[in-house]
Design a protein around this motif. Structure first.
Motif, PDB file in Angstrom:
ATOM      1  N   ARG A 139      -5.406 -27.209 -21.426  1.00  0.00           N
ATOM      2  CA  ARG A 139      -6.540 -26.462 -20.894  1.00  0.00           C
ATOM      3  C   ARG A 139      -7.622 -26.209 -21.944  1.00  0.00           C
ATOM      4  O   ARG A 139      -8.653 -25.624 -21.640  1.00  0.00           O
ATOM      5  N   GLY A 141      -9.039 -28.616 -24.185  1.00  0.00           N
ATOM      6  CA  GLY A 141      -9.931 -29.703 -24.559  1.00  0.00           C
ATOM      7  C   GLY A 141      -9.291 -30.701 -25.505  1.00  0.00           C
ATOM      8  O   GLY A 141      -8.151 -31.148 -25.289  1.00  0.00           O
ATOM      9  N   ARG A 198     -11.656 -28.772 -13.486  1.00  0.00           N
ATOM     10  CA  ARG A 198     -12.710 -27.757 -13.354  1.00  0.00           C
ATOM     11  C   ARG A 198     -12.295 -26.694 -12.324  1.00  0.00           C
ATOM     12  O   ARG A 198     -12.459 -25.486 -12.558  1.00  0.00           O
ATOM     13  N   TYR A 202      -9.459 -25.491 -16.281  1.00  0.00           N
ATOM     14  CA  TYR A 202      -9.090 -26.176 -17.513  1.00  0.00           C
ATOM     15  C   TYR A 202     -10.358 -26.675 -18.213  1.00  0.00           C
ATOM     16  O   TYR A 202     -11.189 -27.357 -17.599  1.00  0.00           O
ATOM     17  N   GLN A 203     -10.491 -26.371 -19.507  1.00  0.00           N
ATOM     18  CA  GLN A 203     -11.680 -26.725 -20.259  1.00  0.00           C
ATOM     19  C   GLN A 203     -11.487 -28.045 -21.008  1.00  0.00           C
ATOM     20  O   GLN A 203     -11.490 -28.102 -22.239  1.00  0.00           O
ATOM     21  N   ARG A 208     -16.206 -29.543 -20.372  1.00  0.00           N
ATOM     22  CA  ARG A 208     -17.010 -28.750 -21.292  1.00  0.00           C
ATOM     23  C   ARG A 208     -18.262 -29.478 -21.771  1.00  0.00           C
ATOM     24  O   ARG A 208     -19.321 -28.866 -21.933  1.00  0.00           O
TER      25      ARG A 208
END
Length: 333
Positions: A139, A141, A198, A202-203, A208
């Motif tokens: 989550r 990146g 998204r 979750y990034q 992002r």
């Protein structure tokens, strides 16, 4: 209800449970950890059947453990983005996935430490990475993508340690290569999953920073990783054999990245790109096998691995990734 009347229902349920496990395994991915282990043991000079068998089987069981545990930890995200998968669809209870994941991990560890107890801390790091990927890093990146790359490098190391006490220095460039390469491959996978990530909060890198940034970063990492595996030929027993298959991998990987052009990239094109990378990484891993043992060993291993992976990928993967690919009731999968 008679026994005869109940029997068909019991049989269907049993088949459904078996199918749920088969889907969770993602069998089209299992040749890759097998080849990583094989590459590791051959680079380390292992030639005994027991060494090779353990080097191949240990990463495969660890890989299956990771699928079970990952699906258990990702079940809430999958309920949003991929409800057709075994756990969110109700075909596999979360407790069963957890137990199966632990069982595969224990079996993998048992056969590995039977040959070399020093594998234990490496194995502990690998299993911690599997859990941390889904529980934490996925989550966040790029750290999630990197953690997946680290697992491939550790699979090489564990394969080597079935033959020698500690991984040889000759393995370092290819281990770094697969770390970078699989980070790139996992990045392409996040592009495929961007909508679901998204929605689940979750990034990931494409969530992002956008799809274009993610694909460009993946391309840079892929080039660096492939170059590192090629550089490993400098210390290989048969450098020409290794470079020959690296060249083949470059062609396939270039096709995969061309499919992933940001201007026209959709989730299904990202899946297609990743499917090509699945084939390409088998060739790249076989390049290391060729560098250690020659094309006469690598090619007979690579060809059936490619056929097995590509055929099953074509039959199973779209259904596993996209809800609308799930067969309707009464249709054959």
């Amino acid at each position: 209800m008679t026994t005869e009347a109940r029997a068909p229902g019991v049989t269907r349920r049993a088949r459904g449970r078996v199918a749920a496990h088969w889907e969770t395994w993602r069998p089209y991915t299992t040749c890759y950890p097998a080849l990583l282990g094989l590459a590791g043991v051959l680079v380390a000079g292992g030639r005994r059947p027991a060494e090779i068998a353990v080097a191949v089987l240990t990463p495969v069981l660890g890989w299956l453990s990771g699928h079970y545990l990952g699906d258990h930890l990702d079940r809430h995200l999958d309920a949003i983005a991929k409800p057709q998968r075994p756990i969110p669809s109700g075909r596999m209870p979360p407790s069963v996935a957890l137990a199966a994941g632990i069982g595969c991990a224990v079996a993998s560890l048992a056969i590995a430490v039977a040959l070399n107890w020093r594998i234990l801390p490496i194995f502990a790091v690998a299993m911690s990475g599997i859990v941390a990927y889904s529980a934490v890093f996925k989550r966040l990146g790029l750290s999630g993508n990197l953690s997946r790359g680290v697992l491939s490098a550790l699979a090489l190391a564990i394969g080597a340690m079935t033959a020698v006490p500690w991984p040889p220095l000759e393995l370092l460039p290819v281990a770094m290569g697969f770390l970078l390469h699989d980070t790139a491959s996992n990045l392409i996978g996040t592009v495929r999953d961007v909508d679901g990530d998204r929605a689940g909060g979750y990034q990931s890198v494409p969530v992002r920073h956008g799809v274009t940034a993610a694909v460009r970063l993946a391309a840079v990492l892929w080039v660096a990783g492939t170059a590192a595996v090629g550089a490993g030929a400098l210390v290989a027993e048969q450098p020409g054999a290794q470079l020959t298959l690296v060249a083949v991998a470059v062609v396939i990987g270039g096709c995969a990245l061309s499919v992933a052009r940001p201007a026209s990239l959709t989730a299904r094109r990202a899946l297609r790109s990743h499917e090509l990378l699945v084939a390409e990484r088998l060739v790249l891993t076989s390049a290391v096998v060729a560098g250690a043992a020659g094309l006469g060993v690598a090619v007979p291993v690579l060809v059936p691995a490619l056929v097995f992976s590509l055929v099953l990928q074509g039959r199973m993967r779209s259904r596993h990734e996209f809800p609308d690919e799930t067969p309707k009731k009464g249709e054959r999968p």
